[in-house]
Design an enzyme around this catalytic site. Structure first.
Site, PDB file in Angstrom:
ATOM      1  CG  ASP A 206      -2.120  -0.932   1.024  1.00 22.42           C
ATOM      2  OD1 ASP A 206      -1.996  -1.873   0.221  1.00 22.42           O
ATOM      3  OD2 ASP A 206      -3.158  -0.730   1.670  1.00 22.42           O
TER       4      ASP A 206
ATOM      5  CB  CYS B  10       1.787  -6.066   3.900  1.00 21.98           C
ATOM      6  SG  CYS B  10       3.502  -5.691   4.387  1.00 21.98           S
TER       7      CYS B  10
ATOM      8  CB  CYS C 242       4.820   0.286   8.079  1.00 25.65           C
ATOM      9  SG  CYS C 242       5.226   0.415   6.327  1.00 25.65           S
TER      10      CYS C 242
ATOM     11  CB  SER D  23      -2.937   4.812   5.303  1.00 26.55           C
ATOM     12  OG  SER D  23      -1.867   4.202   5.980  1.00 26.55           O
TER      13      SER D  23
END
EC number: 4.2.1.9
Length: 620
Positions: free
Chosen positions: A82, A123, A197, A519
């Protein structure tokens, strides 16, 4: 005893050809029909730091399954990053990939008669896609993700050393005070290792949720990808899937099946944990989709109910100062669940892939309990190694001590919450009759109530333009429509708009509303998932520049100050004109059109419409 799914092709003359192919792929004839075939759904991908190391994970898992008495068969599915797809038309493909991933895993396991499944996601859309598949298949399944990335360490121009993650470089992009040289410094330092992340963004939120719902082992959501303990977790997960396969097929113990674990009570526990930790709003979409795959009656109404009664007790990045490694040091997901249990917020009679009850698991893994095992206490000391490398398991660094401070630490107790309201909330009103979602953990208290004029755009690209050219002013509500599941199509994330308003210094002075989504790295007054979406004739299609938008998070309301009569008049005008069409230039591929044809609004998880599929297929 329950017959293995693979038994049908592992004996008899009819399937000699199938066995010949299995032999050619390396399966011993001595094992056929005696050992369970364990499908390894991997998602190795060199595009993503979260997945770049998963080929090595697959080998570890495969060997451990073989040693434990299973027949490992590894395959791969796609993974969209993403962060790389963000801000351009690539993001249109992200959410649709979730359903394709689910299909891929279902197809592979059913086509080859797999007896059990171990999933290696990491992810954003890979985790829910594989969860949806596991719940459809309902065969013994264990999840073990690739693990989170370490936070970055960035030395700023004034010499200050700052803990950073991907969102920091995105903020810096729109900050005119950040030079190109400083931006390059961020670029080089914010993502130092492999892994998902570093903050409590969508990927980590989903990996934590998988642990909370009972389909992954303790530590799945929080052990860093760079730490050697992650390697140990892969081996333990591989052995566990063989163990539960034998429990099911040898002992006919169906309690180990995904649908037996992911009950209504387990979904409520997982959502309670998610609200308490202020997870990504995307988890709302995914948990609704998962519930549909499991045939569990869990809806947006349940999420709204939970959000009213559960406070936020953990504020990790992007909502707070803590990184995922800090949450791990404080006891990880079992630490959060332990506090919720002491507050009476959980169903502790639910079971998981490794424990007969949640209460029994917390007795061993909650670091605040005197019964917590030495193994658990040691595991939760796993710390960042601060070694910049895409290689996994580069170190064995440990914290000197655990974080048991439930007043000021990374995890609070229920008497000292970060926010008395939950970290996620469902809002309703004449702008979103079917609901919308906001990450309250990321909203500054001073704008929990907001009233201001609308600035309306029909795409994320237009939104970025009005932010960067300063058309969006403090006090305005930026409305981004026709970005829903059908209207986008693909319901792309709005991380660039939320990042850029912060970079412009107006993040605490504006509101943002969309029928698209945000997000997990977004924060601020960012309201998404507006339903019905504009393309489905939702009221957001009727808004004009200057209309007054009124938002009250505490009251769970989102409205435009127009009467029903005024909205009806606008609807007649719109339908007499162009109709529900976005005014923008965007090429939509056949693949995306196929997704749009079946997509439902966000309040249904943006899943494909089963009634429409059944009607068109003519099949029950």
């Amino acid at each position: 005893m329950t017959e293995m799914r693979s038994a049908k092709i592992m004996s008899g003359r009819v399937f000699a050809g199938a066995r010949a192919l299995y032999r050619a792929a390396g399966v011993s004839g001595d094992d056929m029909g005696k050992k369970p075939i364990i499908a390894i759904a991997n998602s190795f991908d060199e595009f993503l730091p979260g997945h770049v190391h998963l080929n090595k994970v697959g080998r570890i898992v495969s060997e451990a399954i073989r040693e434990a008495g299973g027949i490992p068969r590894e395959f791969n599915t796609m993974a969209v990053d993403d962060g790389i797809a963000m801000g351009h038309t690539g993001m249109l493909y992200s959410l649709p990939s979730r359903d394709i991933i689910a299909d891929t895993v279902e197809y592979q396991c059913n086509a080859h008669c797999a007896d059990a499944l171990i999933c290696i996601p990491n992810c954003d859309k890979v985790v829910p896609g594989m969860l949806m598949a596991a719940l459809r298949l309902n065969i013994p399944t264990v999840f073990v993700s690739g693990g989170p990335m370490e936070a970055g360490t960035t030395v700023l121009a004034d010499g200050t050393v700052k803990s950073t993650d991907l969102i920091d470089v995105m903020y810096a992009t729109a900050d005119d005070n950040v030079s190109d040289e400083e931006l390059l410094n961020y670029e080089k330092t914010v993502c130092p290792t492999c892994g998902s992340c570093a903050g409590m963004f969508t990927a980590n939120s989903m990996n934590c949720l998988t642990e909370a719902i009972g389909l992954a082992l303790p530590g799945n959501g929080t052990i860093l990808a760079s730490h050697s303990y992650r390697k140990d977790l892969f081996k333990r997960a591989a052995k566990q899937v063989v163990k539960i396969a034998h429990q099911y097929y040898d002992d006919s113990d169906d309690s180990v099946l995904p649908r037996s674990i992911a009950t209504k009570e387990a979904f409520e526990n997982a959502m309670t944990m998610d609200v308490a930790m202020g997870g990504s709003t995307n988890t709302v979409l995914h948990i609704l989709a998962m519930a549909q795959s499991a045939d569990v009656d869990f809806t947006l109404d349940d999420i709204e109910r939970i959000s009213h009664t559960v406070p936020c007790i953990c504020k990790a990045s992007p909502s707070g100062k803590w990184e995922i490694s800090d949450v791990h040091r404080a006891g990880g997901i079992t630490g959060i669940l332990g506090e919720l249990d002491r507050a009476g917020k959980l169903h502790t009679n639910v079971h998981s892939i490794d424990y007969p009850t949640l209460e029994a698991k917390l007795a061993d893994w909650d670091i605040m309990r005197p019964t917590c095992t030495e193994e658990a206490q040691q595991m939760y000391k796993a710390a960042p190694g601060h070694i910049i490398s895409p290689e996994p398991w580069t170190h064995t660094t440990l914290f000197d001590s655990l974080d048991r401070d439930r007043t000021n630490g990374a995890i609070h107790d229920i008497n000292h919450p970060e926010i008395h309201e939950g970290g996620l909330a469902v809002l309703r009103g004449n702008l979103a009759p079917d609901g919308c979602v906001v990450k309250t953990a990321g909203v500054p208290p001073e704008i929990w109530k907001f009233r201001g004029p609308a600035l309306v755009v029909d795409s994320q690209e237009q939104a970025i333009e009005v932010i960067l050219n300063d058309t969006l002013k403090p006090g305005m509500a930026l409305v981004i429509r026709y970005e829903g599941p059908k209207g986008g199509p693909g319901m792309q994330e709005m991380l660039y708009p939320t990042s850029f308003v912060k970079g412009k210094g107006i993040g605490k002075q504006v509101a943002m509303l969309t029928d698209g989504r945000y997000s997990g790295g977004s924060s601020g007054l960012a309201i998404g998932h507006m339903a019905p979406e504009a393309a489905n004739k939702g009221p957001v299609a009727l808004i004009k520049n200057g209309d007054i938008i009124d938002i009250d998070i505490e009251a769970r309301s989102v409205n435009v100050e127009l009467t029903d009569e005024q909205l009806d008049e606008r609807r007649r005008e719109l339908e007499a004109g162009d109709g529900y069409v976005a005014h923008r230039n965007r090429h939509v591929s056949q693949a995306l059109k196929a997704y749009a044809a079946f997509a439902r609004s966000a309040d249904k998880g943006a899943t494909r419409d089963p009634e429409l599929i059944n009607k068109l297929s003519g099949l029950d």
